[in-house]
Design an enzyme around this catalytic site. Structure first.
Site, mmCIF file in Angstrom:
data_model
loop_
_atom_site.group_PDB
_atom_site.id
_atom_site.type_symbol
_atom_site.label_atom_id
_atom_site.label_comp_id
_atom_site.label_asym_id
_atom_site.label_seq_id
_atom_site.Cartn_x
_atom_site.Cartn_y
_atom_site.Cartn_z
ATOM 1 N N LYS A 78 0.829 -1.219 0.000
ATOM 2 C CA LYS A 78 0.000 0.000 0.000
ATOM 3 C C LYS A 78 0.860 1.265 0.000
ATOM 4 O O LYS A 78 0.791 2.093 0.894
ATOM 5 C CB LYS A 78 -0.980 0.011 1.176
ATOM 6 C CG LYS A 78 -1.986 -1.132 1.128
ATOM 7 C CD LYS A 78 -3.107 -0.964 2.142
ATOM 8 C CE LYS A 78 -4.126 -2.077 2.083
ATOM 9 N NZ LYS A 78 -3.689 -3.361 2.615
ATOM 10 N N ASP A 81 3.080 7.540 -0.978
ATOM 11 C CA ASP A 81 3.868 8.757 -0.740
ATOM 12 C C ASP A 81 4.187 9.426 -2.078
ATOM 13 O O ASP A 81 3.724 8.972 -3.126
ATOM 14 C CB ASP A 81 5.141 8.382 0.039
ATOM 15 C CG ASP A 81 5.585 9.497 0.983
ATOM 16 O OD1 ASP A 81 5.497 10.686 0.587
ATOM 17 O OD2 ASP A 81 6.003 9.179 2.098
HETATM 18 O O1 S5P Z 1 -9.799 -2.929 1.790
HETATM 19 C C1 S5P Z 1 -8.956 -3.775 2.077
HETATM 20 C C2 S5P Z 1 -7.758 -3.914 1.378
HETATM 21 C C3 S5P Z 1 -6.879 -4.937 1.719
HETATM 22 S S1 S5P Z 1 -5.519 -5.186 0.710
HETATM 23 N N1 S5P Z 1 -9.206 -4.646 3.094
HETATM 24 C C4 S5P Z 1 -8.330 -5.650 3.454
HETATM 25 O O2 S5P Z 1 -8.656 -6.405 4.374
HETATM 26 N N2 S5P Z 1 -7.134 -5.784 2.786
HETATM 27 C C5 S5P Z 1 -6.159 -6.826 3.171
HETATM 28 O O3 S5P Z 1 -6.756 -8.110 2.997
HETATM 29 C C6 S5P Z 1 -5.705 -6.779 4.630
HETATM 30 O O4 S5P Z 1 -4.514 -6.014 4.759
HETATM 31 C C7 S5P Z 1 -5.484 -8.241 4.992
HETATM 32 O O5 S5P Z 1 -4.171 -8.642 4.688
HETATM 33 C C8 S5P Z 1 -6.440 -8.996 4.062
HETATM 34 C C9 S5P Z 1 -7.738 -9.438 4.716
HETATM 35 O O6 S5P Z 1 -7.492 -10.358 5.734
HETATM 36 P P1 S5P Z 1 -8.686 -11.115 6.505
HETATM 37 O O7 S5P Z 1 -7.960 -11.916 7.554
HETATM 38 O O8 S5P Z 1 -9.583 -10.066 7.086
HETATM 39 O O9 S5P Z 1 -9.384 -11.978 5.469
#
Ligand code: S5P
Length: 245
Positions: A78, A81
């Site tokens: 992510k 900057d």
């Molecule tokens: O909007 C988002 C974007 C991302 S990349 N919501 C998210 O949850 N993520 C990522 O997806 C978050 O950083 C994590 O690594 C993953 C979701 O994990 P979970 O354990 O909730 O399924």
């Protein structure tokens, strides 16, 4: 073969539009999950800055597993900057992300320069084998990605040409041919966690909202048997994806 073509050929060959998020503090746990779920995924997503023991040996082992099981490596950095800073964050430091990650995420709040910064870290040849996912929407409660923000993020992403692999989103946000939609916040049962994460089901995300790749973390990594749980997600999500083709 472009990165998009590479991913789509993996999706088709393995019959998997599942990306597993391996959010662990120890590299051995990431490698263990990669080995367990490897046959069922098209990508493995990492947060390398969570690891307490990140090393070049870890990178080599992960690349070996990616080759063995045929999946892409996706570092969810992510970037957010100014271009010059992002250029160094991508290629330098202890993580040297550009040397091992096929795909990275980028927030376009700084404007198009953030993507130019990523590209500036790569040779022309590397630019063809790497790609980024622009965050257009988030899964977390009360996030600030308004419809207007999403529209502008999509415009910036689409202008990045082949370096754009797709969008992180909760709906289909782009009509551009070849652009893929990746969605986190997915579980077999809808719900949430105690820190604002919101989960929707594969039926909702792939079936109704038309997204392509589901990203699943705890739904698989915290299951008693991650391999068979990954297989279940793989089957459900791919059937929904195929029905749409
Ligand atoms: O909007 C988002 C974007 C991302 S990349 N919501 C998210 O949850 N993520 C990522 O997806 C978050 O950083 C994590 O690594 C993953 C979701 O994990 P979970 O354990 O909730 O399924």
């Amino acid at each position: 073969m472009s990165l998009q073509e590479r991913l789509l050929s993996i999706v088709e060959k393995k019959k998997s539009n599942l990306c597993v998020a391996a959010d662990f503090e120890n590299s051995a746990d990431v490698l263990r999950i990669a080995e367990q779920v490897g046959p069922h995924i098209c990508m493995l997503k990492t947060h390398a800055d969570i690891l307490v023991d990140f090393s070049q040996e870890f990178v080599t082992s992960l690349q070996d597993l990616a080759k063995k099981h045929n999946f892409l490596i996706f570092e969810d950095r992510k970037f957010a900057d100014i271009g010059k800073t992002v250029q160094h964050q991508y290629s330098a430091g202890t993580l040297k992300i550009s040397s091992w990650a096929d795909v990275v995420t980028v927030n376009v709040l700084p404007g198009p320069g953030v993507i130019q910064g990523l590209k500036a870290a790569l040779s022309e040849q590397e630019q063809r084998s790497r790609g980024c996912l622009v965050i257009a929407e988030m899964s977390s409660a009360d996030n600030l990605a308004t419809a207007d923000y999403t529209k502008h993020a999509v415009e910036i992403g689409e202008a990045a040409g082949d370096f754009l692999l797709g969008f992180i989103c909760q709906h289909r946000v782009s009509q551009k041919p070849g652009v893929l939609h990746f969605t986190p916040g997915v579980k077999l049962q809808a719900g949430g966690d105690n820190l604002g994460q919101c989960y929707l089901t594969p039926e909702e995300i792939v079936g109704r909202r038309g997204c392509d790749i589901i990203i699943v973390g705890r739904g698989i990594c915290q299951a008693d048997c991650p391999a068979s749980t990954a297989q279940t997600y793989q089957k459900v999500a791919y059937e929904l994806y195929q029905k749409r083709q």
